[in-house]
Design an enzyme around this catalytic site. Structure first.
Site, PDB file in Angstrom:
ATOM      1  N   HIS A   1       0.806  -1.166  -0.027  1.00  0.00           N
ATOM      2  CA  HIS A   1       0.005  -0.127   0.023  1.00  0.00           C
ATOM      3  C   HIS A   1       0.839   1.058  -0.061  1.00  0.00           C
ATOM      4  O   HIS A   1       1.883   1.241   0.740  1.00  0.00           O
ATOM      5  CB  HIS A   1      -0.818   0.012   1.252  1.00  0.00           C
ATOM      6  CG  HIS A   1      -1.955   1.341   1.277  1.00  0.00           C
ATOM      7  ND1 HIS A   1      -3.032   1.204   0.318  1.00  0.00           N
ATOM      8  CD2 HIS A   1      -1.510   2.480   1.809  1.00  0.00           C
ATOM      9  CE1 HIS A   1      -3.379   2.540   0.704  1.00  0.00           C
ATOM     10  NE2 HIS A   1      -2.460   3.252   1.587  1.00  0.00           N
TER      11      HIS A   1
ATOM     12  N   ASP B   1     -15.551   2.350   8.037  1.00  0.00           N
ATOM     13  CA  ASP B   1     -14.259   3.346   7.474  1.00  0.00           C
ATOM     14  C   ASP B   1     -14.888   4.314   6.637  1.00  0.00           C
ATOM     15  O   ASP B   1     -14.501   5.545   6.495  1.00  0.00           O
ATOM     16  CB  ASP B   1     -13.105   2.501   6.837  1.00  0.00           C
ATOM     17  CG  ASP B   1     -12.164   3.626   6.454  1.00  0.00           C
ATOM     18  OD1 ASP B   1     -11.680   4.208   6.983  1.00  0.00           O
ATOM     19  OD2 ASP B   1     -11.782   3.516   4.975  1.00  0.00           O
TER      20      ASP B   1
ATOM     21  N   ARG C   1     -14.972  12.512   8.879  1.00  0.00           N
ATOM     22  CA  ARG C   1     -13.735  13.341   9.379  1.00  0.00           C
ATOM     23  C   ARG C   1     -13.428  14.406   8.375  1.00  0.00           C
ATOM     24  O   ARG C   1     -12.930  15.431   8.955  1.00  0.00           O
ATOM     25  CB  ARG C   1     -12.439  12.354   9.465  1.00  0.00           C
ATOM     26  CG  ARG C   1     -12.802  11.334  10.664  1.00  0.00           C
ATOM     27  CD  ARG C   1     -11.871  10.198  10.543  1.00  0.00           C
ATOM     28  NE  ARG C   1     -10.427  10.507  10.229  1.00  0.00           N
ATOM     29  CZ  ARG C   1      -9.435   9.870   9.442  1.00  0.00           C
ATOM     30  NH1 ARG C   1     -10.269   8.613   8.781  1.00  0.00           N
ATOM     31  NH2 ARG C   1      -8.410  10.085   9.162  1.00  0.00           N
TER      32      ARG C   1
ATOM     33  N   SER D   1      -7.728   3.610   9.517  1.00  0.00           N
ATOM     34  CA  SER D   1      -8.324   3.710   8.376  1.00  0.00           C
ATOM     35  C   SER D   1      -7.774   2.944   7.197  1.00  0.00           C
ATOM     36  O   SER D   1      -8.496   2.205   6.468  1.00  0.00           O
ATOM     37  CB  SER D   1      -8.546   4.957   7.995  1.00  0.00           C
ATOM     38  OG  SER D   1      -9.061   5.126   6.563  1.00  0.00           O
TER      39      SER D   1
ATOM     40  N   LYS E   1      -8.656  -1.336   5.507  1.00  0.00           N
ATOM     41  CA  LYS E   1      -8.832  -1.526   4.346  1.00  0.00           C
ATOM     42  C   LYS E   1      -7.916  -2.681   3.947  1.00  0.00           C
ATOM     43  O   LYS E   1      -8.370  -3.837   3.082  1.00  0.00           O
ATOM     44  CB  LYS E   1      -8.930  -0.696   3.535  1.00  0.00           C
ATOM     45  CG  LYS E   1     -10.109   0.551   3.690  1.00  0.00           C
ATOM     46  CD  LYS E   1     -10.015   1.951   2.845  1.00  0.00           C
ATOM     47  CE  LYS E   1      -9.254   2.930   3.744  1.00  0.00           C
ATOM     48  NZ  LYS E   1      -9.680   4.165   3.429  1.00  0.00           N
TER      49      LYS E   1
HETATM   50  N1  URA Z   1      -6.187   7.445   3.588  1.00  0.00           N
HETATM   51  C1  URA Z   1      -7.238   6.669   4.023  1.00  0.00           C
HETATM   52  O1  URA Z   1      -7.616   5.749   3.497  1.00  0.00           O
HETATM   53  N2  URA Z   1      -7.603   7.124   5.316  1.00  0.00           N
HETATM   54  C2  URA Z   1      -7.400   8.162   5.855  1.00  0.00           C
HETATM   55  O2  URA Z   1      -7.822   8.294   6.876  1.00  0.00           O
HETATM   56  C3  URA Z   1      -6.379   9.103   5.250  1.00  0.00           C
HETATM   57  C4  URA Z   1      -5.917   8.746   4.034  1.00  0.00           C
END
Ligand code: URA
Ligand code: CA
Length: 433
Positions: A82, A161, A168, A183, A187
């Site tokens: 990632h 999320d 947010r 977050s 994923k």
């Molecule tokens: N990318 C994400 O997937 N989540 C965040 O909170 C910030 C950047």
């Protein structure tokens, strides 16, 4: 349990229990806890932080809020990569076929998203016929057979999320290390990886602008991964200037092909070898990082990395002849050189502002409904530290619009030429395990 008591608890800087975190995430996902209470909580987290245990619990509560991808039918250790995102970051296109060619299974779930260019899927769609609309069974079969397949994002991955991130975004609580780290990691974990290699970018074009912030985020993510049983490590890499030369969808596919042939930009090649070595090592296909790197270099030299890309494209409907003839990729109508106005050395290439210029050409999406022009983009002719003469090209602009004065002005603002010789920025700052 009452949400108001949990907000107060966090406001006072106390630790929430595993059950309390589950209560919050489940309640928010099913709509029984309203946005306003969760916004108060995220603001309390912003100021009071979370312990390592709370971060792991929050991550797993979000993972469990939706579907989890089961990759157990794929042989071997599934390592995912990632990147926290940058400009012209072509690493996924290179790394997939590269590590697959030495036997590491890559089961990639990817998205489109907003940004300066499209996401991995958009880029790959520059190859005629290529598509990611495949059934799960077919996805698993292809990874077992070719070691590499890409599928679109499943509808119901980490719904908690999704809600939390949007909330947010409008409550000034995006920029919180425990919230960002949980977050991102939720994923990756929901997508089924056994091990995770993180590429955390630092600099003007990155989410985290300073090395210290990037290190803090990397450490937070590595700890979460390891605490929930996924081997995780992070590389902190430079994103002060764009990575490689190409910024644009078809242009980045061509750059990936060049890199797989061993003819790519030095920085992109080096970063791919570094990240790739960690992936190969975590997948237990080599007993040391040095051995892993040798395997990858050999795969580039003997053509197996390139062959793996061809097989991958063909297996998902793509015209693999682009690999031998990249002129079959979408081509822009106009090709314009941005000429240097003076002699000197390139001292700055502000990544995010170069990215904005690419987006103005149509390479990326400004909103969810924007349509990407796969052919357009930029190709840097110079990088930081390079000498340049007045009149020489700094950037080749690939455009489908004739009038690109605003793009040219933006690029002149983004690329600074100085009379003093500058060193190229450090590409890889640290590795965190
Ligand atoms: N990318 C994400 O997937 N989540 C965040 O909170 C910030 C950047
Ligand atoms: Ca690039």
């Amino acid at each position: 349990m009452r949400m108001v008591d949990l907000i107060e608890k966090k406001r006072e800087g106390k630790e929430l229990t595993t059950e309390e975190i589950k209560f919050i995430i489940n309640g928010y996902t099913d709509g029984t806890i309203p946005d306003y209470q969760v916004s108060a909580l995220t603001m309390a987290i912003f100021f009071k932080d979370m312990s390592e245990r709370e971060r792991a619990d929050l991550t797993m509560a979000m993972v469990e809020s939706g579907d989890q991808i089961d990759l157990s039918a794929i042989e071997g250790i599934k390592v995912d990569k990632h990147s926290t995102g940058g400009v012209g970051d072509t690493t996924t296109l290179v790394l997939g076929p590269l590590v697959a060619s030495v036997g590491v299974p890559v089961a990639k779930m990817s998205g489109r998203g907003l940004g300066h260019t499209g996401g991995t899927i958009d880029k790959l769609e520059a190859v005629d016929g290529f598509h990611v609309e495949i059934e799960n069974d077919e996805f698993i079969r292809l990874v077992n057979k070719n070691k590499l397949a890409v599928i679109g994002q499943s509808g119901n991955l980490t719904p908690a999320d999704k809600k939390l991130y949007s909330l947010r975004d409008v409550t000034a609580t995006v920029n919180s290390i425990p919230l960002i780290a949980s977050s991102i990691m939720s994923k990756k974990i929901a997508a089924g990886a056994d091990a995770i290699v993180l590429d955390v970018k630092t600099g003007a074009g990155a989410f985290m602008k300073t090395l210290q912030d990037s290190e803090n985020l990397a450490k937070a993510m590595v700890n979460i991964g390891n605490n929930v049983g996924r081997k995780t490590m992070a590389v902190i890499s430079d994103m002060s200037q764009p990575l490689g030369f190409a910024i644009g969808n078809a242009l980045e596919v061509k750059e990936a092909i060049d890199t797989l042939k061993g003819e790519g930009p030095d920085d992109l090649t080096e970063l791919c070898l570094t990240l790739g070595s960690h992936m190969v090592f975590l997948a237990e296909k080599a007993s040391s990082l040095k051995e892993a790197r040798e395997l990858l270099k050999k795969a580039i030299e003997d053509g197996s990395a390139l062959e793996s890309f061809k097989v991958f494209l063909e297996s998902q409907g793509g015209d693999a002849s682009v690999v031998d003839d990249p002129s079959r990729l979408p081509q822009a109508q106009y090709k314009v050189e941005l000429q240097a106005k003076e002699d000197g050395y390139v001292s700055e290439i502000i990544a995010d502002s170069v990215g904005t210029a690419a987006m103005w050409l149509g390479a990326g999406r400004a909103t969810k409904d924007s349509v990407i022009d796969l052919a357009v983009g930029l190709e840097l002719r110079k990088k930081i530290g390079d000498e340049v003469k007045a009149g020489e090209s700094l950037v080749t602009i690939y455009s489908n619009q004739e009038d690109i004065e605003d793009v040219k002005n933006k690029l002149y603002e983004s690329i600074k030429v100085s009379s003093e010789k500058m060193d190229a920025p450090t590409l890889i700052h640290t590795e965190i395990t």
